[in-house]
Design a protein around this motif. Structure first.
Motif, short mmCIF file in Angstrom:
data_model
loop_
_atom_site.label_atom_id
_atom_site.label_comp_id
_atom_site.label_asym_id
_atom_site.label_seq_id
_atom_site.Cartn_x
_atom_site.Cartn_y
_atom_site.Cartn_z
N LEU A 761 0.84 -1.20 0.00
CA LEU A 761 0.00 0.00 0.00
C LEU A 761 0.87 1.25 0.00
N LEU A 762 1.99 1.16 0.68
CA LEU A 762 2.86 2.33 0.79
C LEU A 762 3.51 2.67 -0.54
N HIS A 763 3.83 1.66 -1.32
CA HIS A 763 4.57 1.87 -2.55
C HIS A 763 3.74 1.68 -3.82
N ASP A 764 2.50 1.30 -3.69
CA ASP A 764 1.63 1.11 -4.86
C ASP A 764 0.41 1.99 -4.70
N GLU A 765 0.41 3.13 -5.39
CA GLU A 765 -0.67 4.08 -5.23
C GLU A 765 -1.99 3.56 -5.79
N ARG A 766 -1.92 2.56 -6.67
CA ARG A 766 -3.17 1.99 -7.19
C ARG A 766 -3.98 1.36 -6.06
N LEU A 767 -3.33 0.51 -5.29
CA LEU A 767 -4.04 -0.15 -4.19
C LEU A 767 -4.50 0.86 -3.15
N LEU A 768 -3.65 1.79 -2.82
CA LEU A 768 -4.03 2.79 -1.83
C LEU A 768 -5.22 3.60 -2.31
N GLY A 769 -5.24 3.93 -3.59
CA GLY A 769 -6.38 4.68 -4.12
C GLY A 769 -7.67 3.90 -4.05
N LEU A 770 -7.62 2.58 -4.34
CA LEU A 770 -8.83 1.75 -4.28
C LEU A 770 -9.38 1.68 -2.86
N VAL A 771 -8.49 1.42 -1.89
CA VAL A 771 -8.94 1.35 -0.50
C VAL A 771 -9.45 2.70 -0.03
N ASP A 772 -8.76 3.76 -0.42
CA ASP A 772 -9.16 5.10 -0.01
C ASP A 772 -10.52 5.46 -0.56
N ALA A 773 -10.75 5.12 -1.82
CA ALA A 773 -12.03 5.44 -2.43
C ALA A 773 -13.17 4.70 -1.76
N TRP A 774 -12.96 3.42 -1.44
CA TRP A 774 -14.05 2.70 -0.77
C TRP A 774 -14.30 3.23 0.62
N LEU A 775 -13.23 3.49 1.35
CA LEU A 775 -13.37 3.86 2.75
C LEU A 775 -14.04 5.22 2.89
N THR A 776 -13.71 6.15 2.03
CA THR A 776 -14.34 7.47 2.13
C THR A 776 -15.79 7.44 1.66
N GLY A 777 -16.17 6.38 0.95
CA GLY A 777 -17.54 6.29 0.47
C GLY A 777 -18.44 5.41 1.31
N VAL A 778 -17.94 4.81 2.38
CA VAL A 778 -18.78 3.97 3.24
C VAL A 778 -19.81 4.87 3.92
N PRO A 779 -21.11 4.51 3.88
CA PRO A 779 -22.14 5.33 4.54
C PRO A 779 -21.88 5.45 6.04
N ALA A 780 -22.35 6.55 6.58
CA ALA A 780 -22.09 6.82 7.99
C ALA A 780 -22.69 5.75 8.88
N GLU A 781 -23.91 5.26 8.54
CA GLU A 781 -24.55 4.30 9.41
C GLU A 781 -23.87 2.93 9.39
N ALA A 782 -23.08 2.63 8.33
CA ALA A 782 -22.39 1.34 8.25
C ALA A 782 -20.95 1.42 8.72
N PHE A 783 -20.42 2.62 8.80
CA PHE A 783 -19.00 2.75 9.10
C PHE A 783 -18.65 2.25 10.49
N THR A 784 -19.56 2.47 11.45
CA THR A 784 -19.28 2.03 12.82
C THR A 784 -19.14 0.51 12.90
N ASP A 785 -19.92 -0.22 12.09
CA ASP A 785 -19.82 -1.68 12.10
C ASP A 785 -18.53 -2.16 11.42
N VAL A 786 -18.07 -1.41 10.44
CA VAL A 786 -16.88 -1.80 9.70
C VAL A 786 -15.60 -1.47 10.47
N LEU A 787 -15.67 -0.45 11.30
CA LEU A 787 -14.47 0.10 11.93
C LEU A 787 -13.64 -0.93 12.70
N PRO A 788 -14.22 -1.78 13.57
CA PRO A 788 -13.35 -2.72 14.33
C PRO A 788 -12.56 -3.66 13.43
N LEU A 789 -13.21 -4.21 12.41
CA LEU A 789 -12.49 -5.10 11.51
C LEU A 789 -11.42 -4.35 10.72
#
Length: 923
Positions: A761-789
């Motif tokens: 993730l540190l050296h491959d911006e493609r993967l970081l961008g994919l994870v970043d895009a999903w994480l910033t788009g998680v709805p607020a009501e679902a984010f709390t359930d996802v956070l521990p994992l």
């Protein structure tokens, strides 16, 4: 009574009984002086009589102590026992004196044939070594905590003789003791009576002695009892003051033995036989041997034994009674030889029952001609200098003075090991125990390894091993050392094959280590240390063959047939290749093919494939043909490809994690298998294997019945291997992380996709961008359930990786800049363009370092200009991402800091920083 009278000697006198402490240098010096004064006609030593034939080898120029007599059962070589001897052992001194003066030598303890006939718990052996190997004190007894012992392994077990000091001459029996044997008809009656009630010196029966010793600690540690009687709380310190520090004088050389005998007589009056009836059997055999020696050599014989036994040997008994005690003892066929020993194995910390705390120190006391303290501290200074510590002659002088002062304050005649150790710590080690531990390991204990001559009896396998060690210049050493091998060199390749073959035979002389120089397959690192019990392992392995290659091949074939799992057979095939056992490989491969054809468990197949494919790498370097192995590996891989998708359906969380590890292992194996030539004409080529595996990965990634962690891992491996496009990965991620997917399943997919991949993730911006895009788009009501994992996934990363990921996310994706101009694309993992504002911020510091007047050094607005370039282009996310950052922060303070930062920057001039959820998660 004069010491000479009590010890015996002279025409018509009783045998000269020299009671000793095993491995005691003071006893050794006293024994030598007594033998010089008495000039006996024969020397009898406490030890197994089977060693009589090996006595001449002690005078060989190739014999260098420490050594040990090794006896093992012929039918079960692993059942064995040692009788160690050091240069400062009284028995060794007596043996060498007799050989130098051409005086006959006999061993008089219970034969090893009886000792090895019964179970280990019945032979009195200490729990010194595993798997039936026992290291006996020279008399066959293991002493108490004082660390004394005797030379043999008789069934006498532990005994105060082990705690012995230099010998104590007991009272002389009345005349005519030997003639007390009953005649013919009376012998049977006397034997029966002796078996019914065997009495010791004080008339106590064996049963009564056992009951008495159960409640009496004297049996365990006789030196401790003597030390307490003398007002000492430390038995070793009392022994040093009473014996080791006793200067040479012109007095009676038999006086120390007389004093010790009187002490042991008093102890045996208190505790009888000491609680171990087996001592009575051993002492009966010793008395019979002494009688036989007197008939052969006359009355002028000297007996060197543990001081505990001296009163029993002195007392008057009937021959028939002694023979009755020995009647019916089990016997075993045994072989005996000399083997090298080490000072480390003489130490009590090694588990040796007759161990002493400081064999190196005792060897120094025995060898030093004079000024032992000064010579010892000089050796310590030399060792510390070798380790690059600053130690001068002034340190040595001051340490000698301090040790002498401590001894005077404690009322000791000379400084002992305790005083010298304290002086070394204070003067040479600056109060630190770290260099002191090195002194104890290298000098106080030591790594001295003895040697035995080539003429010593040995099994053929041992002789072949010795020949290979010399040819390959791989000398056994007691000190642990690391050896780097270059397999491209013939000698190093031979060393590697030898070490691997010995590992197959269970002779763990070397253990593979991680190579520090290179990761290439032509390099190997080994950690070597020769332990005395390895001689037993060699004798035990001698049943497989007379040479190392033949024995290893036979052992490998037998292990393959008896293997309980497919993975065990594949590991064995790998070992055969490493060991260069071409003769054994066909049998192993046949068993491997049969097991692979019958095993339907995909997990077993997946476990077996990596070791099998890993073995293929050694074909070129070691010159081993691997065609048959390649065919089996290709067939095994095909079966894994077919069975893996169905096997991944319907797994629980634990099984899913295990299957994920199998997928990773198979992926690595396929990468290696794809680099090998085709298995056979018409068979799958390297590219075909990879294509088939990519198909399996895509199937796993697309199948909804597969657990999320396996699906995510399959997608990640496929993306890493170039088997798919980033768009496909983004589409799959979008589907998996859609609102219709349970948050736990989505988080499991993310765990599989980015778990253990922080550096990627540190050296491959493609993967970081994919994870970043999903994480910033998680709805607020679902984010709390996802956070521990999610936190669990990022918690597996190293702190430095998490910190770097946070900085990378703070800067924002490539293509955005705070200056308003479109910068050029930067390398993956780095921001686009040069942030001149941040670069200007270091100019004042550089000016101070270089002595220049940096422009703008005092400009208070410079930090503000420096931070302007950090601002991202997603100003609209400021408040929402601030909430996510606060929820994902590592602690309450960091959450508050994240909230304040987001609020401050969101309220700024429109260029607020993009504090998204990934930055908070990786904190």
């Amino acid at each position: 009574m004069a010491g000479a009278d009590r010890a015996g000697g002279g025409p018509g006198a009783e045998p000269l009984l020299l009671g000793i402490r095993h491995h005691g240098p003071g006893s050794a010096r006293a024994v030598r002086a007594a033998l010089e004064a008495a000039r006996p006609s024969a020397v009898l030593i406490e030890g197994p009589p089977e060693a009589d034939a090996l006595v001449p080898l002690a005078a060989d120029a190739g014999m260098r102590p420490p050594v040990a007599l090794l006896a093992h059962a012929v039918d079960e070589p692993g059942r064995s026992v040692f009788w160690p001897l050091a240069a400062f052992s009284p028995e060794w001194v007596a043996l060498r004196w007799a050989l130098e003066h051409e005086v006959p030598v006999r061993f008089i303890d219970l034969p090893a044939a009886h000792t090895l006939a019964g179970p280990p718990e019945d032979t009195g052996g200490p729990p010194a070594a595993p798997d039936g190997i026992r290291a006996e004190p020279p008399g066959g007894t293991h002493p108490g905590p004082d660390g004394a012992g005797a030379i043999g392994a008789g069934p006498g077990g532990a005994g105060p003789d082990g705690g012995g000091a230099a010998g104590d001459p007991p009272t002389r029996p009345g005349p005519g003791a030997e003639q007390a044997e009953p005649q013919d008809g009376g012998a049977a009656e006397a034997a029966g009576a002796a078996q019914a009630e065997a009495v010791d010196t004080t008339g106590t029966t064996a049963a009564e002695a056992g009951e008495r010793a159960a409640a009496d600690p004297v049996r365990v540690d006789p030196l401790a009892a003597l030390a307490r009687a003398a007002g000492y709380d430390d038995p070793e310190r009392w022994w040093e003051d009473a014996v080791e520090h006793r200067g040479a004088d012109s007095g009676d050389p038999f006086a120390p033995f007389a004093a010790l005998e009187e002490a042991m007589e008093a102890l045996r009056e208190t505790c009888g036989a000491g609680g171990d009836p087996r001592d009575l059997v051993r002492e009966a055999h010793m008395r019979l041997r002494v009688r036989a020696a007197r008939r052969e050599f006359g009355d002028g014989v000297a007996v060197v034994c543990g001081a505990w036994h001296v009163p029993a040997l002195r007392r008057r008994t009937a021959v028939a009674a002694d023979r009755a005690l020995l009647k019916g003892l089990p016997r075993a066929r045994t072989d005996m030889t000399w083997v090298p020993w080490t000072h480390r194995r003489l130490s009590r910390s090694s588990g040796y029952g007759a161990g002493i705390d400081s064999p190196g120190w005792y060897a120094h006391l025995f060898d030093a001609p004079d000024r032992p303290v000064e010579r010892w501290l000089t050796r310590v200074a030399g060792l510390l200098r070798e380790e690059d510590r600053i130690v001068s002659s002034a340190h040595v002088i001051e340490a000698v003075r301090l040790a002498g002062t401590l001894a005077a304050l404690r009322g000791r005649p000379l400084p002992g090991l305790g005083e010298t150790t304290e002086a070394v710590r204070a003067v040479m080690c600056d109060g630190s125990d770290v260099p002191l531990a090195l002194v104890r390991d290298r000098l106080v204990v030591g790594d001295v390894l003895g040697e035995v001559p080539d003429t010593a009896p040995a099994v053929p396998l041992q002789r072949d091993l010795t020949r290979l060690q010399r040819r390959l210049r791989l000398r056994p050493e007691a000190r642990e050392r690391e050896v780097e091998l270059d397999l491209r060199k013939e000698t190093d390749a031979g060393r590697s094959r030898l070490l691997h073959r010995l590992r197959l035979l269970g002779v763990a002389w070397g253990e593979p280590a991680v190579s520090r120089g290179t990761t290439g397959t032509f390099r190997e690192s080994w950690r070597l240390r020769w332990e005395p019990e390895l001689s037993v392992r060699v004798a035990e392995a001698g049943g497989w063959g007379t040479t190392v290659p033949a024995a290893a091949a036979a052992k490998a074939e037998a292990d393959a047939v008896a293997a309980g799992s497919l993975a065990a057979v594949t590991a064995l095939a790998e070992q055969c290749l490493l060991a260069g056992l071409a003769d054994a490989l066909p049998v192993v491969m046949r068993v491997l093919s049969d097991r692979a054809a019958l095993d339907a468990d995909v997990g077993h197949l997946a476990q077996a494939l990596p070791a099998l494919v890993r073995a293929l790498r050694y074909g070129d370097v070691r010159g081993t043909a691997t065609r048959a192995l390649t065919e089996v590996a290709a067939g095994l891989a095909e079966r894994v490809f077919v069975g893996l998708p169905p096997a991944c359906a319907g797994l629980d969380a634990d099984a899913a994690q295990e299957m994920r590890r199998h997928v990773d292992a198979v992926h690595t194996a396929v990468g290696l298998l794809g680099d090998t030539p085709a298995a056979a004409p018409g068979g799958p080529g390297p590219g075909d294997v990879r294509v088939r595996w990519h198909t399996v990965l895509r199937t796993l990634a697309d199948r909804d019945t597969v657990p999320g962690v396996v699906r995510g891992r399959a997608a990640r491996l496929l993306l890493d291997d170039g088997g798919t496009e980033q768009e496909w990965a983004a589409r799959v991620m979008g589907l998996v992380l859609s609102p219709g997917t349970p948050p736990t399943d989505a988080a499991a997919w993310i765990e599989g996709f980015v778990g253990d991949g922080g550096m990627l993730l540190l050296h491959d911006e493609r993967l970081l961008g994919l994870v970043d895009a999903w994480l910033t788009g998680v709805p607020a009501e679902a984010f709390t359930d996802v956070l521990p994992l999610l936190r669990r996934t990022f918690a597996a990363y190293e702190p430095g990786v998490r910190r770097s990921l946070g900085e990378l996310v703070r800067r924002g994706p490539a293509g955005g800049a705070g200056s308003g101009t479109a910068p050029s694309a930067g390398p993956p993992g780095f921001g686009a363009g040069l942030d001149e504002g941040r670069a200007d911020a270091v100019l004042p510091v550089l000016g101070l370092l270089l002595g220049l007047d940096a422009p703008g050094a005092a400009d208070p607005d410079l930090p503000a200009q420096g931070t302007r370039g950090v601002h991202g282009t997603h100003a609209g996310h400021g408040v929402g991402e601030d909430r996510t950052a606060a929820a994902t922060a590592g602690s309450a303070p960091s959450a508050r800091a994240g909230t304040e930062t987001g609020r401050r920057r969101a309220a700024g001039d429109g260029g607020g920083v993009r504090m998204n959820a990934v930055e908070g998660a990786v904190r």
